[in-house]
Design a protein around this motif. Structure first.
Motif, PDB file in Angstrom:
ATOM      1  N   HIS A 108       0.839  -1.198   0.000  1.00 54.99           N
ATOM      2  CA  HIS A 108       0.000   0.000   0.000  1.00 54.99           C
ATOM      3  C   HIS A 108       0.875   1.249   0.000  1.00 54.99           C
ATOM      4  O   HIS A 108       1.769   1.394   0.842  1.00 54.99           O
ATOM      5  CB  HIS A 108      -0.921  -0.001   1.224  1.00 54.99           C
ATOM      6  N   ASP A 109       0.585   2.141  -0.932  1.00 58.89           N
ATOM      7  CA  ASP A 109       1.398   3.351  -1.087  1.00 58.89           C
ATOM      8  C   ASP A 109       1.385   4.209   0.174  1.00 58.89           C
ATOM      9  O   ASP A 109       2.410   4.777   0.565  1.00 58.89           O
ATOM     10  CB  ASP A 109       0.896   4.177  -2.276  1.00 58.89           C
ATOM     11  N   GLU A 110       0.219   4.301   0.824  1.00 57.07           N
ATOM     12  CA  GLU A 110       0.120   5.183   1.985  1.00 57.07           C
ATOM     13  C   GLU A 110       0.959   4.662   3.154  1.00 57.07           C
ATOM     14  O   GLU A 110       1.554   5.426   3.907  1.00 57.07           O
ATOM     15  CB  GLU A 110      -1.340   5.363   2.412  1.00 57.07           C
ATOM     16  N   VAL A 111       1.028   3.343   3.306  1.00 53.01           N
ATOM     17  CA  VAL A 111       1.853   2.758   4.369  1.00 53.01           C
ATOM     18  C   VAL A 111       3.328   2.986   4.061  1.00 53.01           C
ATOM     19  O   VAL A 111       4.105   3.376   4.942  1.00 53.01           O
ATOM     20  CB  VAL A 111       1.553   1.257   4.530  1.00 53.01           C
ATOM     21  N   ARG A 112       3.709   2.766   2.822  1.00 50.35           N
ATOM     22  CA  ARG A 112       5.103   2.984   2.435  1.00 50.35           C
ATOM     23  C   ARG A 112       5.504   4.441   2.639  1.00 50.35           C
ATOM     24  O   ARG A 112       6.599   4.746   3.133  1.00 50.35           O
ATOM     25  CB  ARG A 112       5.309   2.587   0.970  1.00 50.35           C
ATOM     26  N   ALA A 113       4.611   5.371   2.273  1.00 48.52           N
ATOM     27  CA  ALA A 113       4.909   6.796   2.427  1.00 48.52           C
ATOM     28  C   ALA A 113       5.038   7.176   3.902  1.00 48.52           C
ATOM     29  O   ALA A 113       5.912   7.971   4.273  1.00 48.52           O
ATOM     30  CB  ALA A 113       3.816   7.623   1.763  1.00 48.52           C
ATOM     31  N   ARG A 114       4.199   6.581   4.759  1.00 50.05           N
ATOM     32  CA  ARG A 114       4.261   6.908   6.191  1.00 50.05           C
ATOM     33  C   ARG A 114       5.573   6.435   6.808  1.00 50.05           C
ATOM     34  O   ARG A 114       6.219   7.165   7.556  1.00 50.05           O
ATOM     35  CB  ARG A 114       3.080   6.261   6.922  1.00 50.05           C
ATOM     36  N   PHE A 115       6.018   5.213   6.440  1.00 52.30           N
ATOM     37  CA  PHE A 115       7.296   4.710   6.960  1.00 52.30           C
ATOM     38  C   PHE A 115       8.460   5.523   6.385  1.00 52.30           C
ATOM     39  O   PHE A 115       9.459   5.750   7.074  1.00 52.30           O
ATOM     40  CB  PHE A 115       7.456   3.226   6.635  1.00 52.30           C
ATOM     41  N   SER A 116       8.329   5.940   5.140  1.00 48.83           N
ATOM     42  CA  SER A 116       9.388   6.737   4.521  1.00 48.83           C
ATOM     43  C   SER A 116       9.571   8.066   5.242  1.00 48.83           C
ATOM     44  O   SER A 116      10.704   8.537   5.418  1.00 48.83           O
ATOM     45  CB  SER A 116       9.063   6.971   3.039  1.00 48.83           C
ATOM     46  N   ARG A 117       8.475   8.671   5.668  1.00 49.21           N
ATOM     47  CA  ARG A 117       8.569   9.947   6.398  1.00 49.21           C
ATOM     48  C   ARG A 117       9.315   9.779   7.723  1.00 49.21           C
ATOM     49  O   ARG A 117       9.875  10.737   8.254  1.00 49.21           O
ATOM     50  CB  ARG A 117       7.169  10.513   6.648  1.00 49.21           C
ATOM     51  N   HIS A 118       9.308   8.556   8.240  1.00 47.25           N
ATOM     52  CA  HIS A 118      10.026   8.272   9.482  1.00 47.25           C
ATOM     53  C   HIS A 118      11.422   7.707   9.226  1.00 47.25           C
ATOM     54  O   HIS A 118      12.076   7.204  10.147  1.00 47.25           O
ATOM     55  CB  HIS A 118       9.220   7.304  10.351  1.00 47.25           C
ATOM     56  N   GLY A 119      11.863   7.782   7.982  1.00 47.33           N
ATOM     57  CA  GLY A 119      13.235   7.407   7.658  1.00 47.33           C
ATOM     58  C   GLY A 119      13.453   5.984   7.196  1.00 47.33           C
ATOM     59  O   GLY A 119      14.602   5.589   6.942  1.00 47.33           O
ATOM     60  N   PHE A 120      12.364   5.188   7.066  1.00 49.12           N
ATOM     61  CA  PHE A 120      12.520   3.807   6.598  1.00 49.12           C
ATOM     62  C   PHE A 120      12.156   3.768   5.119  1.00 49.12           C
ATOM     63  O   PHE A 120      10.982   3.824   4.754  1.00 49.12           O
ATOM     64  CB  PHE A 120      11.628   2.858   7.402  1.00 49.12           C
ATOM     65  N   ASN A 121      13.170   3.656   4.256  1.00 47.12           N
ATOM     66  CA  ASN A 121      12.961   3.836   2.816  1.00 47.12           C
ATOM     67  C   ASN A 121      13.295   2.586   2.012  1.00 47.12           C
ATOM     68  O   ASN A 121      13.977   2.652   0.989  1.00 47.12           O
ATOM     69  CB  ASN A 121      13.823   5.001   2.307  1.00 47.12           C
ATOM     70  N   ARG A 122      12.812   1.451   2.462  1.00 45.42           N
ATOM     71  CA  ARG A 122      13.086   0.199   1.755  1.00 45.42           C
ATOM     72  C   ARG A 122      11.934  -0.771   1.985  1.00 45.42           C
ATOM     73  O   ARG A 122      11.012  -0.491   2.763  1.00 45.42           O
ATOM     74  CB  ARG A 122      14.389  -0.430   2.241  1.00 45.42           C
ATOM     75  N   MET A 123      11.988  -1.910   1.313  1.00 41.70           N
ATOM     76  CA  MET A 123      11.043  -2.986   1.578  1.00 41.70           C
ATOM     77  C   MET A 123      11.604  -3.856   2.704  1.00 41.70           C
ATOM     78  O   MET A 123      12.790  -4.193   2.707  1.00 41.70           O
ATOM     79  CB  MET A 123      10.833  -3.821   0.315  1.00 41.70           C
ATOM     80  N   PHE A 124      10.762  -4.221   3.631  1.00 47.50           N
ATOM     81  CA  PHE A 124      11.203  -5.036   4.768  1.00 47.50           C
ATOM     82  C   PHE A 124      11.121  -6.518   4.398  1.00 47.50           C
ATOM     83  O   PHE A 124      10.225  -7.247   4.801  1.00 47.50           O
ATOM     84  CB  PHE A 124      10.345  -4.760   5.997  1.00 47.50           C
ATOM     85  N   LEU A 125      12.087  -6.960   3.589  1.00 53.09           N
ATOM     86  CA  LEU A 125      12.230  -8.373   3.240  1.00 53.09           C
ATOM     87  C   LEU A 125      13.723  -8.679   3.229  1.00 53.09           C
ATOM     88  O   LEU A 125      14.491  -8.019   2.523  1.00 53.09           O
ATOM     89  CB  LEU A 125      11.609  -8.674   1.877  1.00 53.09           C
ATOM     90  N   HIS A 126      14.120  -9.670   4.016  1.00 46.91           N
ATOM     91  CA  HIS A 126      15.536  -9.945   4.234  1.00 46.91           C
ATOM     92  C   HIS A 126      15.796 -11.440   4.152  1.00 46.91           C
ATOM     93  O   HIS A 126      15.142 -12.239   4.840  1.00 46.91           O
ATOM     94  CB  HIS A 126      15.951  -9.424   5.613  1.00 46.91           C
ATOM     95  N   ALA A 127      16.728 -11.848   3.275  1.00 54.26           N
ATOM     96  CA  ALA A 127      17.134 -13.257   3.161  1.00 54.26           C
ATOM     97  C   ALA A 127      17.985 -13.592   4.379  1.00 54.26           C
ATOM     98  O   ALA A 127      19.167 -13.249   4.438  1.00 54.26           O
ATOM     99  CB  ALA A 127      17.899 -13.479   1.868  1.00 54.26           C
ATOM    100  N   TRP A 128      17.383 -14.280   5.324  1.00 50.19           N
ATOM    101  CA  TRP A 128      17.905 -14.407   6.685  1.00 50.19           C
ATOM    102  C   TRP A 128      18.798 -15.627   6.879  1.00 50.19           C
ATOM    103  O   TRP A 128      19.938 -15.536   7.317  1.00 50.19           O
ATOM    104  CB  TRP A 128      16.712 -14.458   7.643  1.00 50.19           C
ATOM    105  N   LYS A 129      18.292 -16.795   6.554  1.00 48.30           N
ATOM    106  CA  LYS A 129      19.017 -18.040   6.816  1.00 48.30           C
ATOM    107  C   LYS A 129      19.041 -18.922   5.575  1.00 48.30           C
ATOM    108  O   LYS A 129      18.089 -18.952   4.794  1.00 48.30           O
ATOM    109  CB  LYS A 129      18.383 -18.807   7.977  1.00 48.30           C
TER     110      LYS A 129
END
Length: 323
Positions: free
Chosen positions: A269-290
């Motif tokens: 959702h664009d609005e969720v991404r924009a809200r996190f971006s305003r707080h300095g988080f500017n990426r997708m939260f997906l991480h190849a962990w193990k």
């Protein structure tokens, strides 16, 4: 590297093209002839290469061949005078190093940062593999064993020998090993463990952008989701284990289930991404962990892990405090 033996027919000199005879070495052995030519003749359209194979312009040991032919060490490959891309049209990739999680003479596993493509193409001049080759000019062989989306961080495998690359591809086709990712999703994920098995189909938008959707006509896909933590009923941290390796599989499976990944610019959702971006988080939260896989040459089990990047850890801490 192949040994080049070149001759310039006079009729081709004015077009700056040459007929080449390439001697196949140990590192090229085992490749299909079409894949070898696609890599060797960068900038030449695929259709031109396959037409040259079908028409007999490409020859192996002076004989015609099929696109499926697998090269042997010592083969002499005749490459016809393709019109090659201008080597000066694209600037060389800058050398770069990445955090090394594991390395031996056959494998290199790095912790790829978000925002970096794994290879050039589709509007990207260069990616991780081109930068690694620039940083390691003495390396005879460096090839991606798999892909990660540009905005996905974490474990990325690079083969340093063709035998390792072939073995890794075979393991992935057979579903050997475990590949687990961490994702922050919108919503309150309910089940501790859930299997997602929706078939996935690739399609193109009107602008030509590649997308994937759940569709009965798509290819089988299987993702296992394990709940890790809930944040106030609004967000959830989940572990996603890939049992198949379809394009955008985790992203589409989660979005289709009603829990899109935070920061996903294609399926979120664009609005969720924009809200996190305003707080300095500017990426997708997906991480190849193990990653747990047999070593492609030695056979011993490798258990590899890449910690969540600091930005992701900081976000989770903030969400915990808020919830």
């Amino acid at each position: 590297m192949p040994v080049l033996s070149m001759r310039k027919p006079e009729s081709l000199q004015t077009m700056n093209m040459v007929v080449q005879t390439l001697q196949i070495g140990a590192e090229q052995a085992g490749q299909r002839i079409d894949n070898f030519l696609l890599k060797t003749c960068k900038g030449v359209p695929k259709s031109h290469i396959y037409k040259a194979i079908r028409s007999g312009q490409v020859r192996v040991n002076k004989g015609r061949c099929q696109a499926e032919y697998r090269l042997l060490e010592g083969d002499a490959v005749r490459v016809p005078p393709f019109r090659m891309a201008d080597p000066n049209a694209r600037p060389p990739a800058p050398a770069a190093s990445f955090p090394v999680v594991y390395e031996d003479d056959a494998l290199l596993v790095i912790d790829k940062p978000a925002g970096v493509a794994v290879h050039g193409g589709s509007g990207v001049s260069f990616g991780v593999i081109e930068q690694l080759r620039a940083a390691r000019p003495a390396a005879k062989f460096l090839e991606l064993a798999h892909r990660l989306d540009r905005e996905t961080s974490g474990l990325l495998i690079i083969a340093k020998k063709r035998v390792a690359l072939v073995a890794l591809h075979e393991m992935m086709r057979e579903g050997k090993g475990r590949k687990r990712y961490l994702a922050l999703v919108e919503g309150d994920w309910q089940n501790d463990r859930q299997h997602l098995r929706q078939p996935l189909l690739k399609w193109l938008t009107a602008s030509g952008e590649r997308r994937v959707k759940v569709d009965a006509l798509g290819k089988p896909a299987h993702t296992i989701i394990n709940l890790m933590h809930r944040y106030g009923g609004r967000f959830s941290l989940v572990e996603a284990e890939l049992k198949t390796g379809r394009t955008h599989q985790i992203r589409v499976h989660l979005a289709a289930s009603g829990y899109p990944i935070v920061g996903d610019d294609k399926y979120g959702h664009d609005e969720v991404r924009a809200r996190f971006s305003r707080h300095g988080f500017n990426r997708m939260f997906l991480h190849a962990w193990k990653l747990d896989i047999p070593h492609p040459v030695g056979g011993e089990i490798l258990k590899l892990e890449a910690a969540l990047p600091p930005a992701c850890q900081a976000l989770l801490k903030e969400l915990e405090q808020m919830s």
